[in-house]
Design a protein around this motif. Sequence first.
Motif, PDB file in Angstrom:
ATOM      1  N   ALA A  89       0.833  -1.205   0.000  1.00  0.00           N
ATOM      2  CA  ALA A  89       0.000   0.000   0.000  1.00  0.00           C
ATOM      3  C   ALA A  89       0.866   1.253   0.000  1.00  0.00           C
ATOM      4  CB  ALA A  89      -0.930   0.002   1.205  1.00  0.00           C
ATOM      5  N   VAL A  90       0.311   2.329  -0.558  1.00  0.00           N
ATOM      6  CA  VAL A  90       0.908   3.661  -0.447  1.00  0.00           C
ATOM      7  C   VAL A  90      -0.178   4.621   0.015  1.00  0.00           C
ATOM      8  CG1 VAL A  90       2.643   3.259  -2.245  1.00  0.00           C
ATOM      9  CG2 VAL A  90       0.424   4.272  -2.859  1.00  0.00           C
ATOM     10  N   ARG A  91       0.240   5.679   0.701  1.00  0.00           N
ATOM     11  CA  ARG A  91      -0.718   6.679   1.148  1.00  0.00           C
ATOM     12  C   ARG A  91      -1.080   7.576  -0.026  1.00  0.00           C
ATOM     13  NH1 ARG A  91      -1.940  11.553   3.261  1.00  0.00           N
ATOM     14  NH2 ARG A  91      -3.344  11.534   5.070  1.00  0.00           N
ATOM     15  N   LEU A  92      -2.375   7.698  -0.287  1.00  0.00           N
ATOM     16  CA  LEU A  92      -2.859   8.475  -1.423  1.00  0.00           C
ATOM     17  C   LEU A  92      -4.129   9.202  -1.015  1.00  0.00           C
ATOM     18  CD1 LEU A  92      -2.751   9.160  -4.500  1.00  0.00           C
ATOM     19  CD2 LEU A  92      -4.153   7.115  -4.872  1.00  0.00           C
ATOM     20  N   ASP A  93      -4.085  10.531  -1.019  1.00  0.00           N
ATOM     21  CA  ASP A  93      -5.243  11.346  -0.647  1.00  0.00           C
ATOM     22  C   ASP A  93      -5.633  12.201  -1.843  1.00  0.00           C
ATOM     23  OD1 ASP A  93      -7.208  12.896   0.434  1.00  0.00           O
ATOM     24  OD2 ASP A  93      -6.001  13.692   2.086  1.00  0.00           O
ATOM     25  N   LEU A  94      -6.648  11.772  -2.564  1.00  0.00           N
ATOM     26  CA  LEU A  94      -7.075  12.471  -3.771  1.00  0.00           C
ATOM     27  C   LEU A  94      -7.744  13.805  -3.476  1.00  0.00           C
ATOM     28  CD1 LEU A  94      -8.475   9.354  -5.611  1.00  0.00           C
ATOM     29  CD2 LEU A  94      -6.482  10.677  -6.319  1.00  0.00           C
ATOM     30  N   ALA A  95      -8.090  14.028  -2.218  1.00  0.00           N
ATOM     31  CA  ALA A  95      -8.706  15.303  -1.831  1.00  0.00           C
ATOM     32  C   ALA A  95      -7.666  16.374  -1.525  1.00  0.00           C
ATOM     33  CB  ALA A  95      -9.619  15.105  -0.626  1.00  0.00           C
ATOM     34  N   ASP A  96      -6.390  16.041  -1.670  1.00  0.00           N
ATOM     35  CA  ASP A  96      -5.300  16.988  -1.438  1.00  0.00           C
ATOM     36  C   ASP A  96      -4.379  16.943  -2.650  1.00  0.00           C
ATOM     37  OD1 ASP A  96      -3.247  18.580  -0.596  1.00  0.00           O
ATOM     38  OD2 ASP A  96      -2.702  17.369   1.144  1.00  0.00           O
ATOM     39  N   LEU A  97      -4.603  17.834  -3.601  1.00  0.00           N
ATOM     40  CA  LEU A  97      -3.873  17.792  -4.866  1.00  0.00           C
ATOM     41  C   LEU A  97      -2.375  17.983  -4.672  1.00  0.00           C
ATOM     42  CD1 LEU A  97      -6.306  19.854  -7.144  1.00  0.00           C
ATOM     43  CD2 LEU A  97      -6.176  17.369  -6.853  1.00  0.00           C
ATOM     44  N   SER A  98      -1.981  18.752  -3.665  1.00  0.00           N
ATOM     45  CA  SER A  98      -0.560  19.022  -3.452  1.00  0.00           C
ATOM     46  C   SER A  98       0.212  17.781  -2.998  1.00  0.00           C
ATOM     47  CB  SER A  98      -0.376  20.142  -2.421  1.00  0.00           C
ATOM     48  OG  SER A  98      -0.813  19.712  -1.134  1.00  0.00           O
ATOM     49  N   SER A  99      -0.500  16.748  -2.553  1.00  0.00           N
ATOM     50  CA  SER A  99       0.157  15.549  -2.042  1.00  0.00           C
ATOM     51  C   SER A  99       0.398  14.492  -3.116  1.00  0.00           C
ATOM     52  CB  SER A  99      -0.691  14.924  -0.922  1.00  0.00           C
ATOM     53  OG  SER A  99      -1.877  14.335  -1.458  1.00  0.00           O
ATOM     54  N   LEU A 100      -0.134  14.682  -4.305  1.00  0.00           N
ATOM     55  CA  LEU A 100      -0.157  13.600  -5.289  1.00  0.00           C
ATOM     56  C   LEU A 100       1.211  13.290  -5.882  1.00  0.00           C
ATOM     57  CD1 LEU A 100      -3.553  14.329  -7.080  1.00  0.00           C
ATOM     58  CD2 LEU A 100      -3.074  12.801  -5.143  1.00  0.00           C
ATOM     59  N   GLU A 101       2.011  14.314  -6.124  1.00  0.00           N
ATOM     60  CA  GLU A 101       3.344  14.054  -6.680  1.00  0.00           C
ATOM     61  C   GLU A 101       4.153  13.167  -5.740  1.00  0.00           C
ATOM     62  OE1 GLU A 101       7.258  16.412  -8.456  1.00  0.00           O
ATOM     63  OE2 GLU A 101       5.743  17.520  -7.325  1.00  0.00           O
ATOM     64  N   LYS A 102       4.128  13.473  -4.461  1.00  0.00           N
ATOM     65  CA  LYS A 102       4.866  12.672  -3.488  1.00  0.00           C
ATOM     66  C   LYS A 102       4.306  11.254  -3.409  1.00  0.00           C
ATOM     67  CE  LYS A 102       6.416  12.659   1.338  1.00  0.00           C
ATOM     68  NZ  LYS A 102       6.391  13.386   2.634  1.00  0.00           N
ATOM     69  N   ALA A 103       2.993  11.120  -3.505  1.00  0.00           N
ATOM     70  CA  ALA A 103       2.379   9.792  -3.460  1.00  0.00           C
ATOM     71  C   ALA A 103       2.868   8.933  -4.619  1.00  0.00           C
ATOM     72  CB  ALA A 103       0.856   9.912  -3.484  1.00  0.00           C
ATOM     73  N   VAL A 104       2.956   9.518  -5.800  1.00  0.00           N
ATOM     74  CA  VAL A 104       3.431   8.775  -6.964  1.00  0.00           C
ATOM     75  C   VAL A 104       4.905   8.406  -6.797  1.00  0.00           C
ATOM     76  CG1 VAL A 104       3.890   8.927  -9.445  1.00  0.00           C
ATOM     77  CG2 VAL A 104       1.704   9.708  -8.520  1.00  0.00           C
ATOM     78  N   GLU A 105       5.695   9.297  -6.251  1.00  0.00           N
ATOM     79  CA  GLU A 105       7.106   8.979  -5.984  1.00  0.00           C
ATOM     80  C   GLU A 105       7.225   7.796  -5.033  1.00  0.00           C
ATOM     81  OE1 GLU A 105       8.790  12.555  -4.477  1.00  0.00           O
ATOM     82  OE2 GLU A 105       8.920  13.531  -6.447  1.00  0.00           O
ATOM     83  N   SER A 106       6.302   7.697  -4.074  1.00  0.00           N
ATOM     84  CA  SER A 106       6.368   6.625  -3.083  1.00  0.00           C
ATOM     85  C   SER A 106       6.024   5.254  -3.670  1.00  0.00           C
ATOM     86  CB  SER A 106       5.436   6.937  -1.901  1.00  0.00           C
ATOM     87  OG  SER A 106       4.070   6.787  -2.270  1.00  0.00           O
ATOM     88  N   LEU A 107       5.491   5.220  -4.884  1.00  0.00           N
ATOM     89  CA  LEU A 107       5.263   3.929  -5.539  1.00  0.00           C
ATOM     90  C   LEU A 107       6.575   3.178  -5.718  1.00  0.00           C
ATOM     91  CD1 LEU A 107       2.705   4.927  -8.328  1.00  0.00           C
ATOM     92  CD2 LEU A 107       2.226   3.563  -6.296  1.00  0.00           C
ATOM     93  N   ASP A 108       7.645   3.933  -5.973  1.00  0.00           N
ATOM     94  CA  ASP A 108       8.986   3.364  -6.098  1.00  0.00           C
ATOM     95  C   ASP A 108       9.032   2.258  -7.156  1.00  0.00           C
ATOM     96  OD1 ASP A 108      11.690   3.188  -5.526  1.00  0.00           O
ATOM     97  OD2 ASP A 108      11.409   1.705  -3.934  1.00  0.00           O
ATOM     98  N   VAL A 109       8.495   2.558  -8.335  1.00  0.00           N
ATOM     99  CA  VAL A 109       8.541   1.631  -9.464  1.00  0.00           C
ATOM    100  C   VAL A 109       9.058   2.386 -10.679  1.00  0.00           C
ATOM    101  CG1 VAL A 109       6.678   0.164  -8.604  1.00  0.00           C
ATOM    102  CG2 VAL A 109       6.120   2.107 -10.079  1.00  0.00           C
TER     103      VAL A 109
END
Length: 341
Positions: A76-96
């Motif tokens: 799992a990764v943390r993903l909050d679609l209600a916070d647009l500013s957090s999405l770039e970091k969430a994608v980085e955390s995929l680590d793929v």
Amino acid sequence: MSPTSTTTPPWSVRRLPRADGRVFLVTGGNAGIGYFVAEQLSATGATVVLGSRNPAKAEVATASIRARVPGARVRAVRLDLADLSSLEKAVESLDVDRLDAVVHNAGVALDHPPREETADGHELMFGTNHLGHFALTRWLMPLLSAAPAARVVTMGSFAAKSERLALGDLQDVGGPGELGGPDGLGGPGELGDLQSRKDYRPKRAYGRSKLAQMYFGLELDRRLRAAGSPVTSVVAHPGGALDSLTPSRPPVHVRTPGARLGAAPAALLVQGKHAGAWPAVRAVLDPAVRGGELWGPRVLGLRGEPRREAVWEHLADPLVAAWLWDASRDLTGADPGALIG
């Protein structure tokens, strides 16, 4: 070699093709239909990543999948679609280094007022269900483009079939008509604004947020095709999917005997969320699926095995879809099309 040896076997929800080595992201994969999408995809040998805003619930869901699918590659990764500013970091955390598919499934469905907003000031359902996935796709596009033939699968809703968009209603600030709109689509306020600032009705707001998602999925595929991208975009919907018809996955979901008996008559028309996952799972895995298609349940669009259905008439208008794309880009500051190639 016999004439039938190279024939692709009929699709079966109980005999999914292998997907070893592939990586799938399921937003909202910790509960509801998203959980069953993740569970079913995990059984194919793929690596499945659950995108969830609640790490504790995501951990419970991953443990449940591992208990039911021996050897499941799920995290799992943390993903909050209600916070647009957090999405770039969430994608980085995929680590793929690539992503073979994303299932845009996460969603908020409110039944009662009061109206709520995202961290960015958008109506919560429209901002999460549509704008969040729109912006997320922008950050995912490099990973999708790195895969041989990635798919973006957007989970719509049967509730969107009876809704319509009046594009002037997307305006967020300013006077009536400031954002304009295509001729013949009606003026601002004709159907109520998508941000629901004037007339907040939760069920209508939900249906329109899902309709916006479906427009996005189809418009994304048009833009991918125009750019010659190997990525494709497909839209799916679960039909009628009820908790009371959904098999238990404790502690993720527990169905009581009373709920099961009480829902028995409804099973003639609708189904559980495990079956509601089938159209999205097929849209990810079936090599016969093509971009720009709509997949849903076989029986009246409400229940049964997944099948391709005709794109709903009001979804087929590229003018509406293109205008919604531009408005969504302006509202989010993100453009998924900028990195298509």
